[in-house]
Design a protein around this motif. Structure first.
Motif, mmCIF file in Angstrom:
data_model
loop_
_atom_site.group_PDB
_atom_site.id
_atom_site.type_symbol
_atom_site.label_atom_id
_atom_site.label_comp_id
_atom_site.label_asym_id
_atom_site.label_seq_id
_atom_site.Cartn_x
_atom_site.Cartn_y
_atom_site.Cartn_z
ATOM 1 N N PHE A 138 -17.220 -16.862 -38.816
ATOM 2 C CA PHE A 138 -18.378 -17.738 -38.611
ATOM 3 C C PHE A 138 -19.573 -17.128 -39.313
ATOM 4 O O PHE A 138 -19.967 -15.996 -39.027
ATOM 5 N N ASP A 139 -20.187 -17.863 -40.245
ATOM 6 C CA ASP A 139 -21.353 -17.366 -40.964
ATOM 7 C C ASP A 139 -22.452 -18.414 -40.997
ATOM 8 O O ASP A 139 -22.253 -19.514 -41.524
ATOM 9 N N VAL A 140 -23.598 -18.077 -40.434
ATOM 10 C CA VAL A 140 -24.790 -18.897 -40.618
ATOM 11 C C VAL A 140 -25.308 -18.627 -42.026
ATOM 12 O O VAL A 140 -25.627 -17.486 -42.366
ATOM 13 N N VAL A 141 -25.364 -19.656 -42.861
ATOM 14 C CA VAL A 141 -25.769 -19.472 -44.258
ATOM 15 C C VAL A 141 -27.139 -20.062 -44.558
ATOM 16 O O VAL A 141 -27.697 -19.829 -45.634
ATOM 17 N N ASP A 142 -27.705 -20.805 -43.629
ATOM 18 C CA ASP A 142 -29.058 -21.347 -43.808
ATOM 19 C C ASP A 142 -29.641 -21.561 -42.422
ATOM 20 O O ASP A 142 -29.017 -22.211 -41.570
ATOM 21 N N LEU A 143 -30.821 -20.993 -42.195
ATOM 22 C CA LEU A 143 -31.471 -21.094 -40.894
ATOM 23 C C LEU A 143 -32.944 -21.381 -41.128
ATOM 24 O O LEU A 143 -33.680 -20.542 -41.656
ATOM 25 N N TRP B 9 -56.035 -8.856 -32.958
ATOM 26 C CA TRP B 9 -55.187 -9.900 -33.544
ATOM 27 C C TRP B 9 -53.713 -9.584 -33.333
ATOM 28 O O TRP B 9 -53.268 -8.454 -33.566
ATOM 29 N N ILE B 10 -52.970 -10.609 -32.954
ATOM 30 C CA ILE B 10 -51.534 -10.494 -32.742
ATOM 31 C C ILE B 10 -50.819 -11.363 -33.775
ATOM 32 O O ILE B 10 -51.139 -12.550 -33.914
ATOM 33 N N PRO B 11 -49.861 -10.822 -34.534
ATOM 34 C CA PRO B 11 -49.143 -11.640 -35.518
ATOM 35 C C PRO B 11 -48.390 -12.793 -34.853
ATOM 36 O O PRO B 11 -47.839 -12.646 -33.761
ATOM 37 N N VAL B 12 -48.363 -13.934 -35.537
ATOM 38 C CA VAL B 12 -47.621 -15.088 -35.056
ATOM 39 C C VAL B 12 -46.953 -15.762 -36.247
ATOM 40 O O VAL B 12 -47.508 -15.794 -37.351
ATOM 41 N N VAL B 13 -45.736 -16.268 -36.048
ATOM 42 C CA VAL B 13 -44.978 -16.985 -37.081
ATOM 43 C C VAL B 13 -44.875 -18.447 -36.680
ATOM 44 O O VAL B 13 -44.550 -18.760 -35.536
ATOM 45 N N THR B 14 -45.168 -19.342 -37.608
ATOM 46 C CA THR B 14 -45.059 -20.768 -37.330
ATOM 47 C C THR B 14 -43.817 -21.404 -37.958
ATOM 48 O O THR B 14 -43.373 -22.450 -37.502
ATOM 49 N N ARG B 15 -43.293 -20.773 -38.993
ATOM 50 C CA ARG B 15 -42.105 -21.330 -39.657
ATOM 51 C C ARG B 15 -41.382 -20.219 -40.390
ATOM 52 O O ARG B 15 -42.013 -19.306 -40.933
ATOM 53 N N SER B 16 -40.060 -20.292 -40.416
ATOM 54 C CA SER B 16 -39.267 -19.335 -41.189
ATOM 55 C C SER B 16 -38.004 -20.012 -41.697
ATOM 56 O O SER B 16 -37.500 -20.961 -41.088
ATOM 57 N N ARG B 17 -37.531 -19.510 -42.825
ATOM 58 C CA ARG B 17 -36.262 -19.989 -43.360
ATOM 59 C C ARG B 17 -35.600 -18.872 -44.146
ATOM 60 O O ARG B 17 -36.261 -18.137 -44.880
ATOM 61 N N SER C 39 -38.435 -17.892 -46.727
ATOM 62 C CA SER C 39 -39.893 -17.920 -46.648
ATOM 63 C C SER C 39 -40.308 -17.822 -45.193
ATOM 64 O O SER C 39 -39.534 -18.128 -44.274
ATOM 65 N N ILE C 40 -41.553 -17.394 -44.996
ATOM 66 C CA ILE C 40 -42.081 -17.263 -43.644
ATOM 67 C C ILE C 40 -43.576 -17.547 -43.695
ATOM 68 O O ILE C 40 -44.260 -17.173 -44.652
ATOM 69 N N THR C 41 -44.069 -18.254 -42.691
ATOM 70 C CA THR C 41 -45.488 -18.558 -42.579
ATOM 71 C C THR C 41 -46.062 -17.783 -41.403
ATOM 72 O O THR C 41 -45.559 -17.879 -40.280
#
Length: 335
Positions: free
Chosen positions: A69-74, A243-251, A300-302
């Motif tokens: 089982f391989d996740v290839v896109d998240l 300030w605390i880091p926060v992520v809104t989107r990742s792929r 990518s990551i936002t």
């Protein structure tokens, strides 16, 4: 028409499942919130549960059918905060298109807030079933599963390089190196940061290759190193600005296989700074094979920052001039 799909395959492709999961305490890095990596872990765990509910648990897929089982896109979009004590209602909906050679799932994570059902994250996950040549399958594959199997995960782009890489890193080199001729050539004058790291077995699965969670860890760590390199070390920013880091989107998408103990060349490029609130970085990962750099993953990551406007009440922080300059000014290549 082909044979009638096995009932377990039909369930995998057509039946939605709901699981109740909790994030791991490991992900509670700052305050009471769970970080992006572990929110993605919950999404992956929900798909693993979906396979179990369908009657195709991933351990049995490997042992009985010789399939990994391989996740290839998240791809995940993060909304409401996920707290350390939350129980997540994870809804998995199959969305595999007719004729597709990858299993596609939509995963939605819900939590309860003041008696209301709130969506805290949504993900799209693609899964490949990698034929494993280390073992011999005990049984034929269930009918309908074959189109999702593959002998190899992709065939990554190959780049010619003129630079001579440094000798293989010492096993005790810690977090790896940021000074490397190959990284310098790939980065050039772009607004990017480079990192070279040996990928240990703990990033891998099925005896051989780096799994999706390993690349999530790489993405998290290269961001940490990048910020420190730009004078924005997370602890210092937390202590001096609150300030605390926060992520809104990742792929993250896997383009080829990265093998255990290969050295991964990671290039982390700042692409955009949005209205002094968010910035987006692209992550490209390579391995060196036969004199070529082979791209094995991209993503990518936002990012942004939160500050505590009142006790336990967090709001987006606006970047100051120093932060914008640090993010937008390319650093001189390390030698």
């Amino acid at each position: 028409m082909g044979p009638t799909p096995h009932p377990a395959v039909t369930a995998l492709l057509e039946t939605s499942t709901t699981g109740r999961l909790r994030p791991l305490f490991e992900g509670n890095n700052i305050s009471f919130a769970i970080g992006f990596k572990h929110i993605n872990y919950v999404a992956e765990a929900a798909v693993l549960n979906h396979f179990r509910e369908a009657g195709l648990p991933v351990g049995e897929l490997y042992r009985r059918f010789g399939l990994g089982f391989d996740v290839v896109d998240l791809h995940s979009r993060l909304g409401a905060l996920l707290a350390v004590d939350d129980e997540v209602e994870a809804v998995v909906t199959p969305v595999t298109e007719d004729g597709a050679d990858r299993l596609r799932f939509k995963v939605e994570q819900f939590v309860e807030r003041d008696g209301k059902r709130v969506k805290c994250a949504g993900s799209t996950i693609l899964v490949a079933l990698r034929i494993d040549d280390h073992i011999t399958a005990e049984e034929p594959w269930p009918a309908g599963l074959e189109r999702f199997t593959t002998a190899r995960l992709g065939d990554g782009e190959r780049l010619e390089i003129a630079a001579t890489p440094l000798p293989y890193g010492d096993f005790t080199a810690g977090r790896g190196a940021t000074a490397d001729p190959v990284l310098n050539e790939v980065i050039g004058e772009t607004n990017a940061f480079g990192w070279r790291r040996r990928m240990g077995y703990f990033y891998c699965h099925f005896n051989e290759r780096v799994q999706m969670s390993g690349f999530l860890r790489v993405m998290e760590e290269v961001e940490d190193l990048f910020l420190a390199d730009r004078g924005l070390a997370i602890k210092e920013v937390l202590d001096t600005r609150g300030w605390i880091p926060v992520v809104t989107r990742s792929r993250i998408e896997l383009l080829d296989e990265t093998v255990m103990e290969e050295e991964l060349y990671t290039v982390y490029t700042v692409e955009n700074v949005f209205k002094t609130l968010l910035y987006t970085c692209r992550m490209d990962c390579y391995v060196l094979r036969d004199g070529h750099l082979v791209k094995t993953a991209t993503g990518s990551i936002t990012h942004g920052y939160l500050h505590e406007a009142a006790p336990n009440q967090w709001e987006m922080a606006e970047f100051d001039r120093t932060t914008v300059e640090a993010l937008t000014t390319p650093r001189k290549a390390a030698s």
